[in-house]
Structures are given as C-alpha cells and as structure tokens.
Design an enzyme around this catalytic site. Structure first.
Site, mmCIF file in Angstrom:
data_model
loop_
_atom_site.group_PDB
_atom_site.id
_atom_site.type_symbol
_atom_site.label_atom_id
_atom_site.label_comp_id
_atom_site.label_asym_id
_atom_site.label_seq_id
_atom_site.Cartn_x
_atom_site.Cartn_y
_atom_site.Cartn_z
ATOM 1 N N ASN A 115 33.202 -22.157 -72.117
ATOM 2 C CA ASN A 115 33.504 -23.282 -73.129
ATOM 3 C C ASN A 115 34.002 -24.483 -72.147
ATOM 4 O O ASN A 115 35.087 -24.642 -71.828
ATOM 5 C CB ASN A 115 34.482 -22.695 -74.109
ATOM 6 C CG ASN A 115 34.706 -23.794 -75.042
ATOM 7 O OD1 ASN A 115 34.394 -25.021 -75.050
ATOM 8 N ND2 ASN A 115 35.553 -23.382 -76.115
ATOM 9 N N ARG A 141 29.170 -22.421 -75.219
ATOM 10 C CA ARG A 141 29.465 -22.796 -76.405
ATOM 11 C C ARG A 141 29.075 -24.373 -76.564
ATOM 12 O O ARG A 141 29.434 -25.305 -75.871
ATOM 13 C CB ARG A 141 31.101 -22.944 -76.518
ATOM 14 C CG ARG A 141 31.372 -23.513 -77.894
ATOM 15 C CD ARG A 141 32.815 -23.680 -78.064
ATOM 16 N NE ARG A 141 33.232 -24.033 -79.417
ATOM 17 C CZ ARG A 141 34.090 -25.124 -79.746
ATOM 18 N NH1 ARG A 141 34.839 -25.506 -78.723
ATOM 19 N NH2 ARG A 141 34.329 -25.752 -81.023
ATOM 20 N N GLU A 157 36.077 -16.039 -80.989
ATOM 21 C CA GLU A 157 34.870 -16.552 -80.923
ATOM 22 C C GLU A 157 34.290 -16.351 -79.446
ATOM 23 O O GLU A 157 33.008 -16.481 -79.587
ATOM 24 C CB GLU A 157 35.384 -18.234 -80.760
ATOM 25 C CG GLU A 157 35.837 -18.487 -82.227
ATOM 26 C CD GLU A 157 36.574 -19.994 -82.176
ATOM 27 O OE1 GLU A 157 37.563 -19.957 -81.910
ATOM 28 O OE2 GLU A 157 35.705 -20.852 -82.853
ATOM 29 N N HIS A 216 32.729 -24.346 -86.467
ATOM 30 C CA HIS A 216 33.295 -23.363 -86.320
ATOM 31 C C HIS A 216 32.720 -22.050 -86.677
ATOM 32 O O HIS A 216 32.949 -20.961 -87.236
ATOM 33 C CB HIS A 216 34.683 -23.131 -87.238
ATOM 34 C CG HIS A 216 35.563 -24.114 -86.940
ATOM 35 N ND1 HIS A 216 36.571 -24.802 -87.767
ATOM 36 C CD2 HIS A 216 36.220 -24.357 -85.802
ATOM 37 C CE1 HIS A 216 37.492 -25.461 -87.302
ATOM 38 N NE2 HIS A 216 37.410 -25.302 -85.781
ATOM 39 N N ARG A 255 43.299 -34.518 -87.514
ATOM 40 C CA ARG A 255 42.278 -35.225 -88.230
ATOM 41 C C ARG A 255 42.389 -35.315 -89.677
ATOM 42 O O ARG A 255 43.235 -34.215 -90.466
ATOM 43 C CB ARG A 255 40.867 -34.530 -88.074
ATOM 44 C CG ARG A 255 40.262 -34.614 -86.654
ATOM 45 C CD ARG A 255 39.031 -33.575 -86.552
ATOM 46 N NE ARG A 255 39.566 -32.906 -85.450
ATOM 47 C CZ ARG A 255 38.746 -31.439 -85.163
ATOM 48 N NH1 ARG A 255 38.016 -31.205 -85.680
ATOM 49 N NH2 ARG A 255 39.219 -30.944 -84.170
#
Ligand code: ADP
Length: 371
Positions: free
Chosen positions: A8, A65, A355, A154, A215
């Site tokens: 990642n 990823r 993940e 996601h 955010r």
C-alpha cells in the site's frame, strides 16, 4: 506458491504485509520516504530493503492497493503497460492517491520482473451499483464526458466485512443483505445485497457521505459557490477546507474520534454536538439503505471507530427497536462480534476489517490461483 506480498504505497510511505495463505509472515511500514532522516531515499530503495529482509521465495503475486479504478477496472487486474497507462489517466480523479500507487507498481515491476503485479482497486467492489444509484441528476453529456459518477471507495473493506458478516450469521453471502459502516479516519457506508454493492456514500472522490476525521462528508455543493463569491476564497482553499479542515476537525477542533469522544463523555458541549452530527449522519444513511435493500439481515460496524467505539455504535442506532434494530449494552461494551440481542430481526455486528488480506485474496483470484 501461496505467498502474496501486499503493498500500500502512499506518497511518502510504503505499508507492506506478506501472507502465506491467510497467515501473516511479516508486516510493517516504511515511513517518511524521500524526507531527510526518513527510512529510505525513494520507493525503490524501500522495496529493495524489503526484498533483502523478507523471504520472497515462491512469491505468487504482489497485490497493490490502488485507490481509483474509474469505470474501467471493475475487478483486480494483472498489471501490464496498458494497465499502468490507464491508472495514470485516472490521476485527475485521485490526485493524491493514484500517483503513489503508480510509483509502487513501477518499482515492484522493475525489482520483481518475474512476479505478477496485481492492481486491486478501492472502487471495484462498487461497480455493481446500478445506474440509478451511481448517476447524479446533471446533464448526461457533461457527466459522461468528464467521468462524473459515483465510484465509491473502501471497497475491499466493505467486501470483506459483508462476507464475514454472512459467515457470522451462518448464511451464504449470496443470500445475505448487509449495511456496512466503515468508520475510520475516512468513513463510508455501503448497502450490500447478496454479496454485491448496490449503494455507497462516497462518490466521484472520497469526500462525500459520512462525517470523517477531516473531511466534511455531504454538504450542499452551493456552499462552494457561496464561499468563492461572497468570501472570496480561491477554489484550492475551499478544497483544503472541505478535505483537511472539516469533519471532526472542523466541528470539534480534533480529527481523532477517540479524544472527541472523551471530551463528549466529560460534558464538553462542542464535542457533544460534533458526535451528534457524526451519529446523525450514520443514522440517515442506515435508514436510507434499509429502504434501498428492503430486507436487511445485518448492520455491521468496522474501521478504527466502528470496531472500538461502543458509544458511537450505541448512539448511531439508538431508538430503532421499532425497525428491528437493537444493541445489547453488555455485548457492545465487550466489543463482541454480534452486539444485538439473540433473535433480533436485524443483527448488529462489529467486525474487524482485513483490507490487506482481502487484497491478497483478490490478487490470487486475478492470477487464477485461489490457494
Ligand atoms: P484509517 O482510516 O486511517 O485506517 P482507522 O480505521 O485506524 O484509520 O481509524 C482511526 C480512528 O479510529 C481514529 O479517529 C481513532 O480515534 C478511532 N479509534 C480508534 N480506537 C478507538 C476507540 N477505542 N474509541 C473510539 N475511537 C477509536
């Protein structure tokens, strides 16, 4: 050949995990790449270091990823030159994320030329959202020309926890409907019908939907025009406001949910209001997805907040007994996997997301070895 290395790549970091099947052989994070005093001068050096440290014999694939796969990548894809160019073309949709993933992909291809490199996209799982859930009501030609639609993010997390929820309930994933709430620094909700995403709260970018650490989540888009015209804010400043200085940071001055929660429990009114806004948004999306799905087997919390915060879980779903949703306070306090009382019409679950494991298994699928 059951080993898979998952990478990642961030702009200045490289997170890695080496799997043998589902077993984690090694994991870690190379930080502050390219910075003075950092762990490595560039991503090439970081990966070379990993190759020296890790035993990569029998490596079946490297799973990368990649945040944005646009409309093209509806599944994990073995990388060749054409795939690299396509990921590059998507940079305008993910200017912060896709360039880092590309760097990681290029370096890994160069250093491990005989190992298949697989791009696993955050967006792919949501490619099954039907057009009525993916399109916004704007001029169709403008939308088509500029790729404006809901992509969602996601995806590996929503895919993993919805499947894991079906397993917990002892039902086939293909017959299980789940509302998944991924609450981390970023946060998104998804409606999953029989293992396929049919709705999600993020959009063209990971900005809309739930309230996040920094955010804003959903806002009236007119506030952009208003701040630009009335407050004279340049567009870049408004982007910075909505992506880095909003969410819990904007409402409570702190993006870390755990500390906002501690202030809330101590009676701080600003923190309490921030938590109320955060939970209210989760409740709005949950209600919306109950209606989208019609029949729901479970609501599943995941991510750093969803896995750990009994307060958020309890507040977000309080008072919904008439809809078949309730939480057992003791199970909730113990962070059990199923936190609703036995026999609830809709189970409520808290499932740790995995993940990287999902990326490894997607990478194996892409090279045609499910082992
Ligand atoms: P990321 O999205 O970067 O992977 P995580 O999924 O780790 O982040 O989530 C980070 C968030 O989880 C932070 O806001 C942190 O405060 C919150 N968090 C972690 N543990 C707890 C806890 N016990 N109670 C409340 N919030 C928590």
């Amino acid at each position: 050949m059951s080993r898979v290395l998952v990478l990642n790549s961030g702009s200045s970091s490289l997170r890695y995990r080496l799997f043998d099947g589902a077993e984690v052989l090694a994991k870690g994070l190379v930080q502050r790449i390219g910075e003075s005093g950092g762990d490595a001068a560039d991503h090439g050096e970081a990966l070379r270091r990993l190759m020296d440290e890790l035993d990569l014999t029998g490596l079946a694939a490297v799973g990368h990823r990649v945040v944005h796969g646009g409309e093209r990548f509806t599944t994990a894809t073995v990388v060749d030159d054409a795939v690299l160019s396509a990921i590059e073309e998507l940079i305008p949709l993910a200017p912060l994320h896709n360039p880092a993933a590309l760097t990681g992909l290029r370096v890994a291809r160069r250093l491990l030329p005989d190992v298949p490199q697989v791009a696993v996209f955050d967006t792919s799982f949501h490619s099954t959202i039907p057009p009525e859930g993916a399109l916004w009501a704007i001029d169709r030609e403008v939308a088509a020309k500029w790729g404006i639609r809901r992509y969602g993010f996601h995806g590996t997390s929503h895919a993993y926890v919805s499947r894991e929820t079906a397993r917990l309930l002892g039902k086939p994933a293909g017959e299980t409907n789940v509302i998944t709430l991924h609450l981390g620094n970023g946060a998104s909700a998804a409606a999953v019908r029989g293992g396929r995403s049919v709705a999600t709260s993020m959009g063209l970018t990971p900005l809309p939907g739930l309230v996040m650490g920094t955010r804003s989540g959903d806002v009236d888009p007119s506030l952009i025009f208003h701040l630009h015209r009335e407050a004279g804010m340049p567009i870049d400043e408004i982007e910075d406001l909505l992506t880095r200085r909003s969410g819990m940071a904007g409402l409570a001055g702190d993006n870390d949910l755990r500390s906002v929660e501690e202030r809330c429990l101590a009676g701080d009114p600003e923190a309490t209001l921030a938590i109320d806004v955060y939970c209210r948004r989760i409740r709005e999306y949950t209600g919306s997805y109950l209606a989208v799905l019609g029949r729901v087997d479970a609501i599943t919390f995941t991510g750093g907040v969803g896995e750990n915060s009994r307060t958020i879980r309890a507040r977000a779903l309080a008072g919904l007994e008439a809809l078949g949703i309730s939480i057992d306070p003791e199970r909730n306090a113990r962070n059990e996997r199923v936190i609703s009382p036995d026999g609830s019409p809709i189970a409520v679950c808290a499932v740790p997301t995995e993940e990287e494991l999902e990326i490894a298994s997607e990478a194996r699928k892409a090279i045609g070895s499910e082992g």
